[in-house]
Design a protein around this motif. Structure first.
Motif, PDB file in Angstrom:
ATOM      1  N   GLY A   1       0.777  -1.235   0.000  1.00  0.00           N
ATOM      2  CA  GLY A   1       0.000   0.000   0.000  1.00  0.00           C
ATOM      3  C   GLY A   1       0.806   1.281   0.000  1.00  0.00           C
ATOM      4  O   GLY A   1       0.315   2.318   0.440  1.00  0.00           O
ATOM      5  N   PHE A   2       2.029   1.248  -0.511  1.00  0.00           N
ATOM      6  CA  PHE A   2       2.871   2.436  -0.540  1.00  0.00           C
ATOM      7  C   PHE A   2       3.131   2.861  -1.985  1.00  0.00           C
ATOM      8  O   PHE A   2       3.324   2.021  -2.857  1.00  0.00           O
TER       9      PHE A   2
ATOM     10  N   LEU B   1       2.990  -3.369   9.100  1.00  0.00           N
ATOM     11  CA  LEU B   1       2.495  -3.770  10.425  1.00  0.00           C
ATOM     12  C   LEU B   1       2.556  -2.621  11.429  1.00  0.00           C
ATOM     13  O   LEU B   1       1.636  -2.440  12.236  1.00  0.00           O
ATOM     14  N   LEU B   2       3.639  -1.840  11.379  1.00  0.00           N
ATOM     15  CA  LEU B   2       3.729  -0.681  12.278  1.00  0.00           C
ATOM     16  C   LEU B   2       2.629   0.329  11.976  1.00  0.00           C
ATOM     17  O   LEU B   2       2.056   0.931  12.883  1.00  0.00           O
ATOM     18  N   LYS B   3       2.337   0.500  10.706  1.00  0.00           N
ATOM     19  CA  LYS B   3       1.267   1.435  10.303  1.00  0.00           C
ATOM     20  C   LYS B   3      -0.083   0.940  10.801  1.00  0.00           C
ATOM     21  O   LYS B   3      -0.920   1.731  11.229  1.00  0.00           O
ATOM     22  N   GLN B   4      -0.305  -0.388  10.777  1.00  0.00           N
ATOM     23  CA  GLN B   4      -1.562  -0.961  11.234  1.00  0.00           C
ATOM     24  C   GLN B   4      -1.739  -0.807  12.740  1.00  0.00           C
ATOM     25  O   GLN B   4      -2.870  -0.721  13.226  1.00  0.00           O
TER      26      GLN B   4
END
Length: 132
Positions: free
Chosen positions: A23-24, A127-130
């Motif tokens: 998603g980037f 994962l950090l963004k989530q």
């Protein structure tokens, strides 16, 4: 030597697909800066490796803002230098009869090494963004 362009094109395609899968947007200058640093970090060995890895992790935690063309151009040169250190010798060997076969075997090895690192870092970033 023409396969260098083909190899880099294939490698960038894989990296861009990894970015999109998580998603980037790889078209942003900040993302391109991160991609170049990840590509370089994936090939660095020895004492410099933890330093590069920490730098990439720092970018993952807080993406750089407003990356200028000059900064991006400098990182392109630095990443190219990292690739050149390892790959030019292999490409020279690839041009020699008989032993040249071993030079051609290096492309998939380098591709897998870079892509493994890039996927790992994108997964970590995702994962950090989530979690936020």
């Amino acid at each position: 030597m023409p396969d260098i362009v083909l190899f880099i094109s294939t490698l960038l395609k894989g990296v861009y697909e990894a970015a999109l899968n998580y998603g980037f947007d790889y078209a942003l200058p900040e993302e391109q800066y991160l991609i170049l640093n990840m590509m370089a970090a994936s090939l660095i060995l020895g004492e410099e490796r933890p330093e590069w890895d920490d730098m990439v992790d720092g970018m993952i935690l807080e993406m750089p803002r407003d990356v200028s063309k000059a900064v991006l151009d400098e990182q392109i040169r630095e990443t190219a230098s990292v690739f050149a250190m390892d790959m030019l010798i292999l490409k020279f060997i690839q041009g020699l009869p008989v032993v040249g076969i071993f030079g051609g075997v290096a492309n998939p090895i380098y591709y897998n090494r870079v892509m493994k690192y890039v996927r790992l870092k994108y997964r970590k970033r995702y994962l950090l963004k989530q979690m936020q």
